[in-house]
Design a protein around this motif. Structure first.
Motif, short mmCIF file in Angstrom:
data_model
loop_
_atom_site.label_atom_id
_atom_site.label_comp_id
_atom_site.label_asym_id
_atom_site.label_seq_id
_atom_site.Cartn_x
_atom_site.Cartn_y
_atom_site.Cartn_z
N UNK A 1 1.11 -1.23 0.01
CA UNK A 1 -0.11 -0.16 0.02
C UNK A 1 0.79 1.35 0.08
N UNK A 2 2.17 1.30 0.94
CA UNK A 2 2.83 2.49 0.93
C UNK A 2 3.46 2.63 -0.51
N UNK A 3 3.98 1.56 -1.25
CA UNK A 3 4.65 1.73 -2.48
C UNK A 3 3.73 2.16 -3.51
N UNK A 4 2.39 1.78 -3.44
CA UNK A 4 1.52 2.27 -4.40
C UNK A 4 1.17 3.93 -4.38
N UNK A 5 1.17 4.24 -3.01
CA UNK A 5 1.06 5.43 -2.70
C UNK A 5 2.02 6.54 -3.12
N UNK A 6 3.15 5.89 -3.27
CA UNK A 6 4.34 6.73 -3.61
C UNK A 6 4.73 6.44 -5.05
N UNK A 7 3.77 5.70 -5.79
CA UNK A 7 4.02 5.51 -7.04
C UNK A 7 4.70 4.43 -7.74
N UNK A 8 5.83 3.95 -6.54
CA UNK A 8 6.55 2.79 -6.97
C UNK A 8 5.85 1.51 -7.43
N UNK A 9 4.72 1.37 -7.07
CA UNK A 9 3.91 0.10 -7.70
C UNK A 9 2.66 0.86 -8.20
N UNK A 10 2.17 0.08 -9.33
CA UNK A 10 0.79 0.58 -9.72
C UNK A 10 -0.31 -0.27 -9.40
N UNK A 11 -1.44 0.28 -8.96
CA UNK A 11 -2.57 -0.34 -8.37
C UNK A 11 -3.12 -1.07 -9.67
N UNK A 12 -3.89 -2.18 -9.47
CA UNK A 12 -4.89 -2.69 -10.53
C UNK A 12 -6.12 -1.68 -10.56
N UNK A 13 -6.47 -1.37 -9.50
CA UNK A 13 -7.61 -0.44 -9.55
C UNK A 13 -7.65 0.38 -8.12
N UNK A 14 -8.73 1.28 -8.15
CA UNK A 14 -8.77 2.29 -7.10
C UNK A 14 -7.82 3.52 -7.46
N UNK A 15 -7.73 4.76 -6.48
CA UNK A 15 -6.91 5.98 -6.65
C UNK A 15 -6.16 6.33 -5.32
N UNK A 16 -5.10 7.04 -5.53
CA UNK A 16 -4.36 7.73 -4.51
C UNK A 16 -4.47 9.30 -4.67
N UNK A 17 -4.85 9.92 -4.07
CA UNK A 17 -5.04 11.46 -4.09
C UNK A 17 -4.43 12.02 -2.89
N UNK A 18 -3.83 13.53 -3.30
CA UNK A 18 -3.19 14.01 -2.28
C UNK A 18 -3.60 15.47 -2.34
N UNK A 19 -4.40 16.19 -1.66
CA UNK A 19 -4.90 17.39 -1.57
C UNK A 19 -6.14 17.49 -2.46
N UNK A 20 -6.77 16.24 -2.47
CA UNK A 20 -7.95 16.16 -3.62
C UNK A 20 -7.83 15.98 -4.82
N UNK A 21 -6.54 15.72 -5.43
CA UNK A 21 -6.05 15.62 -6.68
C UNK A 21 -5.27 14.43 -6.88
#
Length: 309
Positions: free
Chosen positions: A48-68
């Motif tokens: 989960x942490x690596x997906x939040x950082x963009x090191x891994x890509x998620x199969x589905x779902x979204x990570x947002x920062x400050x609404x974007x």
């Protein structure tokens, strides 16, 4: 820092072949909040942490920062500390911190000032000219934290930041994280040390098999659990409370019985039973610790899925 600067993990899923690493993982880390991320080994925290950082890509779902969405530009404002050492072992401490700060967009003079300040703050200034590989594991961990902080990040994502630290270093790192939160930085970290998570964190998320199964303050998480009593009745026989309907002995601490009351159990019946073998030196309700909550959440049919993480 604006209050809308929040890290949101929204229903992210990740699969490796037949293995489901994350299943619609959802949580957020708010501005100025310390969020503890705990779960058994292999539960999905690091993924989960690596997906939040963009090191891994998620199969589905979204990570947002400050609404974007998380972009290449705003990733430069994330401070990340991996569980595995992420430093160049043959580079000198100061040289490495300056280099990493420059990669995040700082000028050379800014990078030098920041590296110097964090080396002083984290107690490794005297080792500035040493290669990282020549440092103790604890000092390597301090340098790793300095590397996460040197570019003045807007978010901190830390995977096992307290691993290998002595008590003094734990206190220093705890103070640093509190200071960052006081300035509005969202901080999320995982740790095996659940007592430390309980002491430091505003909220805690408990992960099991790639899913967030409990999230909230320790008080909120414990409010739905069974009541526990600590009873100091030194002359009572072992297991004396187990004959009371809905009451079970879950352990002993310094000779005191730790009891759990199921739904409908009457604590006054427990007190009456304890008074049959006086004296009763203590009779008190106790909120479950995070360790106890964790065991309850990650245990199925009495068997834990793994070691606390």
């Amino acid at each position: 820092m604006r209050q809308d600067q929040r890290l949101e993990i929204d229903r992210i899923s990740k699969r490796y072949g037949s293995v489901v690493a994350l299943r619609e993982m959802t949580f957020d880390v708010r501005a100025g909040e310390l969020f503890g991320f705990v779960g058994s080994n292999g539960a999905g925290k690091t993924t989960a942490m690596r997906i939040a950082l963009g090191v891994l890509s998620a199969d589905s779902g979204e990570v947002r920062w400050a609404g974007g969405p998380i972009t290449l530009e705003n990733r430069r404002h994330i401070g990340y500390m991996p569980e595995e050492r992420g430093l160049y072992p043959k580079m000198k401490v100061a040289e490495q911190l300056i280099y990493l700060a420059r990669l995040h967009g700082m000028s050379r003079s800014e990078a030098q000032r920041s590296a110097r300040a964090w080396m002083e703050r984290l107690g490794v200034a005297e080792r500035r000219e040493d290669e990282v590989q020549k440092l103790s594991l604890g000092n390597q961990q301090r340098v790793q934290l300095a590397a996460a902080l040197v570019h003045n990040p807007e978010i901190l994502v830390l995977d096992e930041p307290f691993s290998g630290l002595d008590p003094v270093a734990v206190d220093v790192m705890s103070a640093v994280l509190k200071e960052k939160c006081a300035r509005g930085t969202p901080v999320v970290f995982s740790s095996h040390q659940l007592d430390l998570v309980e002491r430091l964190c505003d909220r805690v998320g408990i992960v099991r098999s790639g899913q967030m199964v409990a999230c909230g303050t320790v008080a909120e998480l414990s409010s739905g659990g069974n009541t526990r009593l600590v009873v100091d009745a030194p002359l009572a026989p072992r297991g004396w409370a187990d004959r009371i309907a809905g009451v079970s002995t879950v352990g002993y601490e310094d000779g005191k019985s730790v009891l759990e009351l199921g739904p409908g159990a009457d604590d006054q019946l427990v007190l009456t039973a304890a008074m049959e073998t006086p004296p009763v030196r203590e009779f008190a309700r106790r909120q479950p610790s995070l360790t106890e909550l964790f065991r309850n959440v990650v245990t199925e049919n009495g068997a834990s899925e793994g070691r606390a993480a």
